[in-house]
Motif scaffolding. Structure first.
Motif, mmCIF file in Angstrom:
data_model
loop_
_atom_site.group_PDB
_atom_site.id
_atom_site.type_symbol
_atom_site.label_atom_id
_atom_site.label_comp_id
_atom_site.label_asym_id
_atom_site.label_seq_id
_atom_site.Cartn_x
_atom_site.Cartn_y
_atom_site.Cartn_z
ATOM 1 N N GLU A 41 46.740 49.880 -52.119
ATOM 2 C CA GLU A 41 47.849 49.925 -51.174
ATOM 3 C C GLU A 41 48.857 48.854 -51.572
ATOM 4 N N VAL A 42 50.152 49.197 -51.504
ATOM 5 C CA VAL A 42 51.209 48.259 -51.854
ATOM 6 C C VAL A 42 52.064 48.048 -50.611
ATOM 7 N N LYS A 43 52.156 46.792 -50.178
ATOM 8 C CA LYS A 43 52.983 46.446 -49.018
ATOM 9 C C LYS A 43 54.159 45.612 -49.502
ATOM 10 N N PRO A 44 55.379 46.055 -49.260
ATOM 11 C CA PRO A 44 56.521 45.218 -49.627
ATOM 12 C C PRO A 44 56.636 44.029 -48.678
ATOM 13 N N ILE A 45 56.982 42.872 -49.257
ATOM 14 C CA ILE A 45 57.156 41.654 -48.469
ATOM 15 C C ILE A 45 58.575 41.178 -48.746
ATOM 16 N N ASN A 46 59.334 40.961 -47.684
ATOM 17 C CA ASN A 46 60.724 40.552 -47.857
ATOM 18 C C ASN A 46 60.833 39.059 -47.599
ATOM 19 N N LYS A 47 60.266 38.249 -48.467
ATOM 20 C CA LYS A 47 60.300 36.802 -48.276
ATOM 21 C C LYS A 47 61.138 36.106 -49.316
ATOM 22 N N ARG A 48 61.572 36.814 -50.348
ATOM 23 C CA ARG A 48 62.340 36.180 -51.417
ATOM 24 C C ARG A 48 63.800 36.569 -51.300
ATOM 25 N N ALA A 49 64.656 35.633 -51.607
ATOM 26 C CA ALA A 49 66.079 35.927 -51.620
ATOM 27 C C ALA A 49 66.479 36.529 -52.962
ATOM 28 N N SER A 50 65.719 36.239 -54.014
ATOM 29 C CA SER A 50 66.090 36.686 -55.352
ATOM 30 C C SER A 50 65.637 38.114 -55.642
ATOM 31 N N GLY A 51 64.780 38.680 -54.842
ATOM 32 C CA GLY A 51 64.304 40.027 -55.106
ATOM 33 C C GLY A 51 63.242 40.413 -54.116
ATOM 34 N N GLN A 52 62.477 41.407 -54.457
ATOM 35 C CA GLN A 52 61.463 41.902 -53.548
ATOM 36 C C GLN A 52 60.086 41.530 -54.068
ATOM 37 N N PHE A 54 55.669 42.034 -53.465
ATOM 38 C CA PHE A 54 54.704 43.020 -53.001
ATOM 39 C C PHE A 54 53.362 42.362 -52.770
ATOM 40 N N GLU A 55 52.612 42.958 -51.885
ATOM 41 C CA GLU A 55 51.228 42.556 -51.692
ATOM 42 C C GLU A 55 50.384 43.765 -52.073
ATOM 43 N N LEU A 56 49.469 43.551 -52.993
ATOM 44 C CA LEU A 56 48.598 44.634 -53.438
ATOM 45 C C LEU A 56 47.250 44.491 -52.757
#
Length: 181
Positions: A41-52, A54-56
């Motif tokens: 499962e791949v969960k996107p995490i929006n914690k970076r300003a420079s890009g996206q 993921f949590e695998l």
């Protein structure tokens, strides 16, 4: 730890490259927060300003979901082999080994014989070439000797002609000196 890393690598290979690249272009997370790829499962995490980021999440191998293939049952047990059967197998293996050894020895003998033939042929060709070269050299030396002799004979003949001419000139001078004197 090593099995987790290898499982992670395998799952990354299975991920659609297009979806991975597309996710890099879109910094805003999609409405679907979890992407499922087989056992991962791949969960996107929006914690970076420079890009996206993921949590695998890798599912445990003991997870028995319906879409996951079931592990194979233990292999069927081999029947007990008798001592006679083992002895027959050992004898057959020994015969195969001897046969292979004989085949290899035969191939080596054939190869050696071929090498001897090639070497013998090369020596014959070398001897023939040496004889031809020697004959050509002798022929040229004979020709040169004949040419030198012919040249020397021609020089001697010319010298004799000059001596005759010189003797004739001396006689003519003596006759002129007698006549004029």
């Amino acid at each position: 730890m090593a099995s987790t890393v290898s499982a992670y690598k395998e799952k990354m290979k299975e991920m659609s490259m297009l979806s991975l690249i597309c996710s890099c272009f879109y910094s805003q997370p999609h409405f679907n927060n979890i992407y499922k790829y087989g056992d991962m499962e791949v969960k996107p995490i929006n914690k970076r300003a420079s890009g996206q980021s993921f949590e695998l999440i890798l599912k445990a191998p003991t997870d028995l979901s319906p879409d996951r293939p079931q592990p194979l049952a233990s292999p069927p047990k081999k029947k007990d082999i008798s001592l006679d059967e083992l002895q027959k197998r050992l004898e057959a293996a020994e015969e195969r080994r001897k046969s292979q050894e004989a085949s290899v020895l035969k191939q080596l003998a054939e190869k050696r014989e071929h090498e001897r033939e090639v070497l013998h042929k090369a020596l014959e060709e070398n001897n023939n070439f040496s004889k031809m070269a020697e004959e050509k050299l002798n022929y040229k030396m004979e020709a040169n000797k004949e040419n030198r002799e012919a040249y020397l004979n021609a020089l001697k003949l010319r010298l004799q002609e000059k001596e005759l001419h010189a003797a004739e000139v001396r006689r003519n001078k003596e006759l002129q000196a007698k006549l004029s004197g």
